[in-house]
Design a protein around this motif. Sequence first.
Motif, mmCIF file in Angstrom:
data_model
loop_
_atom_site.group_PDB
_atom_site.id
_atom_site.type_symbol
_atom_site.label_atom_id
_atom_site.label_comp_id
_atom_site.label_asym_id
_atom_site.label_seq_id
_atom_site.Cartn_x
_atom_site.Cartn_y
_atom_site.Cartn_z
ATOM 1 N N GLU A 138 3.077 -7.440 -11.200
ATOM 2 C CA GLU A 138 2.037 -8.261 -11.819
ATOM 3 C C GLU A 138 2.262 -9.750 -11.574
ATOM 4 N N ASN A 139 3.515 -10.142 -11.249
ATOM 5 C CA ASN A 139 3.826 -11.554 -11.104
ATOM 6 C C ASN A 139 3.800 -12.030 -9.654
ATOM 7 N N LEU A 140 3.245 -11.227 -8.770
ATOM 8 C CA LEU A 140 3.194 -11.623 -7.373
ATOM 9 C C LEU A 140 2.275 -12.823 -7.201
ATOM 10 N N LYS A 141 2.692 -13.741 -6.336
ATOM 11 C CA LYS A 141 1.869 -14.907 -6.045
ATOM 12 C C LYS A 141 0.609 -14.472 -5.304
ATOM 13 N N ARG A 142 -0.526 -14.926 -5.774
ATOM 14 C CA ARG A 142 -1.793 -14.549 -5.154
ATOM 15 C C ARG A 142 -1.992 -15.308 -3.850
ATOM 16 N N GLN A 143 -2.243 -14.586 -2.789
ATOM 17 C CA GLN A 143 -2.483 -15.160 -1.475
ATOM 18 C C GLN A 143 -3.975 -15.449 -1.285
ATOM 19 N N PRO A 144 -4.319 -16.297 -0.314
ATOM 20 C CA PRO A 144 -5.742 -16.490 -0.001
ATOM 21 C C PRO A 144 -6.396 -15.145 0.298
ATOM 22 N N ILE A 203 -12.556 -6.591 5.700
ATOM 23 C CA ILE A 203 -12.422 -5.471 4.771
ATOM 24 C C ILE A 203 -13.735 -5.262 4.020
ATOM 25 N N PRO A 204 -14.160 -4.007 3.828
ATOM 26 C CA PRO A 204 -15.390 -3.775 3.049
ATOM 27 C C PRO A 204 -15.180 -4.105 1.574
ATOM 28 N N SER A 205 -16.282 -4.396 0.896
ATOM 29 C CA SER A 205 -16.200 -4.862 -0.490
ATOM 30 C C SER A 205 -15.528 -3.844 -1.403
ATOM 31 N N ARG A 206 -15.672 -2.545 -1.111
ATOM 32 C CA ARG A 206 -15.077 -1.527 -1.976
ATOM 33 C C ARG A 206 -13.549 -1.595 -1.984
ATOM 34 N N LEU A 207 -12.965 -2.290 -0.987
ATOM 35 C CA LEU A 207 -11.510 -2.367 -0.882
ATOM 36 C C LEU A 207 -10.976 -3.778 -1.104
ATOM 37 N N TYR A 208 -11.821 -4.709 -1.572
ATOM 38 C CA TYR A 208 -11.373 -6.092 -1.763
ATOM 39 C C TYR A 208 -10.103 -6.152 -2.610
ATOM 40 N N GLY A 209 -10.153 -5.538 -3.782
ATOM 41 C CA GLY A 209 -9.031 -5.629 -4.706
ATOM 42 C C GLY A 209 -7.769 -5.016 -4.138
ATOM 43 N N ILE A 210 -7.909 -3.852 -3.499
ATOM 44 C CA ILE A 210 -6.748 -3.173 -2.910
ATOM 45 C C ILE A 210 -6.149 -4.021 -1.795
ATOM 46 N N ALA A 211 -7.023 -4.620 -0.961
ATOM 47 C CA ALA A 211 -6.537 -5.451 0.139
ATOM 48 C C ALA A 211 -5.821 -6.685 -0.386
ATOM 49 N N GLN A 212 -6.367 -7.302 -1.428
ATOM 50 C CA GLN A 212 -5.725 -8.488 -1.999
ATOM 51 C C GLN A 212 -4.340 -8.150 -2.545
ATOM 52 N N GLU A 213 -4.224 -7.032 -3.260
ATOM 53 C CA GLU A 213 -2.930 -6.629 -3.803
ATOM 54 C C GLU A 213 -1.938 -6.304 -2.692
ATOM 55 N N ALA A 214 -2.420 -5.629 -1.643
ATOM 56 C CA ALA A 214 -1.551 -5.293 -0.517
ATOM 57 C C ALA A 214 -1.029 -6.557 0.160
ATOM 58 N N LYS A 215 -1.916 -7.532 0.345
ATOM 59 C CA LYS A 215 -1.497 -8.788 0.962
ATOM 60 C C LYS A 215 -0.484 -9.511 0.077
ATOM 61 N N ASN A 216 -0.740 -9.557 -1.217
ATOM 62 C CA ASN A 216 0.192 -10.209 -2.139
ATOM 63 C C ASN A 216 1.579 -9.567 -2.053
ATOM 64 N N ARG A 217 1.632 -8.239 -2.030
ATOM 65 C CA ARG A 217 2.925 -7.545 -1.974
ATOM 66 C C ARG A 217 3.646 -7.839 -0.669
ATOM 67 N N LEU A 218 2.914 -7.767 0.448
ATOM 68 C CA LEU A 218 3.547 -8.002 1.743
ATOM 69 C C LEU A 218 4.117 -9.419 1.841
ATOM 70 N N LEU A 272 -0.407 0.760 4.308
ATOM 71 C CA LEU A 272 0.247 -0.548 4.424
ATOM 72 C C LEU A 272 1.459 -0.662 3.521
ATOM 73 N N ASP A 273 1.483 0.097 2.427
ATOM 74 C CA ASP A 273 2.575 -0.024 1.464
ATOM 75 C C ASP A 273 3.923 0.346 2.051
ATOM 76 N N TRP A 274 3.931 1.074 3.163
ATOM 77 C CA TRP A 274 5.202 1.377 3.835
ATOM 78 C C TRP A 274 5.985 0.102 4.130
ATOM 79 N N LEU A 275 5.270 -0.970 4.486
ATOM 80 C CA LEU A 275 5.926 -2.170 4.987
ATOM 81 C C LEU A 275 6.629 -2.970 3.893
ATOM 82 N N ASN A 276 6.477 -2.571 2.656
ATOM 83 C CA ASN A 276 7.212 -3.271 1.598
ATOM 84 C C ASN A 276 8.658 -2.793 1.492
ATOM 85 N N TRP A 277 9.042 -1.853 2.323
ATOM 86 C CA TRP A 277 10.387 -1.283 2.264
ATOM 87 C C TRP A 277 11.463 -2.332 2.530
ATOM 88 N N LYS A 278 11.182 -3.260 3.442
ATOM 89 C CA LYS A 278 12.163 -4.290 3.805
ATOM 90 C C LYS A 278 11.504 -5.665 3.805
#
Length: 606
Positions: A2-8, A20-35, A439-445
Motif C-alpha cells: 500500500e505504501n508504494l510510490k505512485r508512478q506516472p 493499456i485498455p481502460s479496464r486494466l488501468y488500475g492493474i497496470a498502475q499497480e504493476a508499474k508501481n511494484r516494478l 508481469l508480477d514475476w519480475l518482482n522476484w528480484k
Amino acid sequence: MENLKRQPPPPALTERHSGIPSRLYGIAQEAKNRLYSNKTVPESVPRRADVRLPPDTTRDEFDIAIAALKRDIGDDNVVLNNQPLVDGWYLEHPNTHDAFHVVDQEDLVCSAVAYPGSTGEVQVVVRWANKYAIPIYPISMGRNVGYGGTAPRVPGSIVVDLGKRMNKILNIDAENASCVVEPGVSYFALYEEVQRRKLPLWIDTPDLGGGSVLGNAIDRGVGYTPMGDHFACHCGMEIVLPNGEILRTGMGAMPGKNGADNPTWQSFQPAYGPYSDGIFSQSNFGIVCQMGFWLMHETGHQSYMITFPSEEDFPDIVEAIRPLAQKRILGNIPQLRHVVQELNVTGLPKSHWYAGSSPIPRDIIQKHAAQLPCGDCSWVFYGTQYGDETSIETQLDIIRSAFANIPGSRFFLPSDLPDDHYIHSRALVCSGVPILRELDWLNWKPNAAHLFFSPITPTRGADAKIVHDINIRLHKKYGFDLFPTLCVAGREMHYITNIIYDRSSNDEKRRVAGLMRELIAETAREGYGEYRTHVLFADQVAGTYNWNNNALMRFNETIKDALDPNGILAPGRNGIWPKNYRGKGWELLGDRVEKAIGGGTISPKL
C-alpha cells in the motif's frame, strides 16, 4: 504494497497503439508501481558515444543517408538514437535496445529508428537500405521480452518500428471468423475492438496481452485456447521482400474481382504451388506488413487446477497428460508449473519468502506453499475445458479419473479458490481475454530482467525428465531459481524456463549467460532443441540443428542470399547471416557473450 510510490500513469490504448485498455488501468498502475519500487539503479546513465554507427559506415556517410531517409518518409518519422537509453518497463519499453540487456546496455543498440506508415513506405525504407548498404531491423511492437526485445543483432542497424504508424485492424469478418491486422495491433487492441463490435468471437492471447498479434505469430508464439498455435491459425500475409517488392502469400496471390482482395485470402492457407508462408516466420527473408488470422467462436468454458504432492510425480503427470491431449479430451493448451511459481506470481519479492541469496530451498518452498491455497504440493496443472455444460462435466470426469491415479492429487475449480488467486487470471487468458498478471514475476528480484530457455520435448515422461534434470543441475550450478512452465500438447511440450536476473549486476549477467550456453549445449546433446531463443544465443541454437553437415542452415543461407544479396535485412536474426557478414566474426559462439559483459563487445574486431 500500500505504501508504494505512485508512478506516472501508463499510456492508454486510446492514446497510443501500445497502451493499456481502460479496464486494466488500475492493474497496470499497480504493476508499474511494484516494478519501479524494486529498482535500485537510475533510469539511465550517461552514454559513452553519441550514435552507434552501422558497420563500415562513416559519420558523414551516415548523415547523408539519414537525410535522404527523412526526405523519403518524413522528417518526424526518422529519429536518431542519440538520447539517454531508458529501459522502462513492459508498457513503456524502448525501441532502441534490449530493455532486459544481458550485455552492456549500449552494445545491442540501433543508430536510429524509422517509422513507416504503410506497406509502400516499408518498400521505400528497404530500397533506401539497399542503396546505402545500411542494415535494417524490423520490429512489430518489440515486446518479445525475454528473447531480446527490440535489440538489433548488428549494433548500429536502423530499427524499423512498424507498430507506431501501422496499427490498423484492417478487417474483422464475423461470418468467416477471421481478421486482418497490421504489425502494431496488440492483443489488447484486437480484443477491445471485438468487444466494441459485440461480436461472438474470441481471440487467442499469450500470457501478456500487450504484444503484437502479427509479431507473436511470426515468432511462432503460443496461447492457450484450442487455437493456441498462433502461426498455425494465420491465413494470408502481405510481405515486403528485401529487394523492395511486395508479395502476397496464399490465396492473396490471386487478384480478386475488379482489383479487390481475393475473397478467400483469409479462408484457405496454402493456395497453389509451394506453401511459402513458413519461410517468413522466424527468419529474415521479408517484412510482414499485413497478416490474416482465424478467430474462435465464443463457447462455454471451465478452468480448473490440479495439484500433485511430490517432485517425483513429474514423469507420471506427463504420462497422464499425453493420452488426454492426443484424444482431444483436454480442451486447450494446458500448463504444468512448479509450485515455486505459486509464490512468484503473488508479486511478492524473493526476500519475502527467503532471506538467502542462493536458490530458494525446497523445504522453504514447501513451508510457504502450505500456507497458500494450493497447499503443500510440488506441481500445479492449469487446464480449461470448452463446450456446453454437459459435455464439460463429462470431460472433467474423465480428467479427474486419469489424474486420480497419481496419489495425493487434488482438483480445484475457480470457485474453490480466493478471488485473488492466479487461477482467475488463467481462466481469463484461456477464454481469450488479454491480461497483465504475468508481469508480477519480475518482482522476484531488484532490477529484474529475464531470459527464456525454451526447448521442445516429446510428451513423454522420460524425455521431459531428462530436460528437467538438466535444468535442476545447471540452475543450482549457476545459482538461479528454477521456474519451469510446460505448455503441453499431445505429441510435444514446450518446456519454458524463465530465468530471472538482476540486470544491474554484471556477475548475475555472466552467470545467466553461462547458464543459457550450457543449457542449450546439454539439452542438444540429448536431442532436444529450442523452438525460440534470445538474439544473443541464436547462433548457438541454430548450430545445434546441424544434421547432415548443417543442411538446414545451408538451405536457409541459400534462400537468404537469393532474396537479400546485399544482406540489409536483419542480418543474424535467428542465426541466419547473409554472405557479406558470414564467417567474419559476427557469430556468437563459445563464451563470447560472457566476455562481452562488463566492458567487452559482441561486435567482431574488423
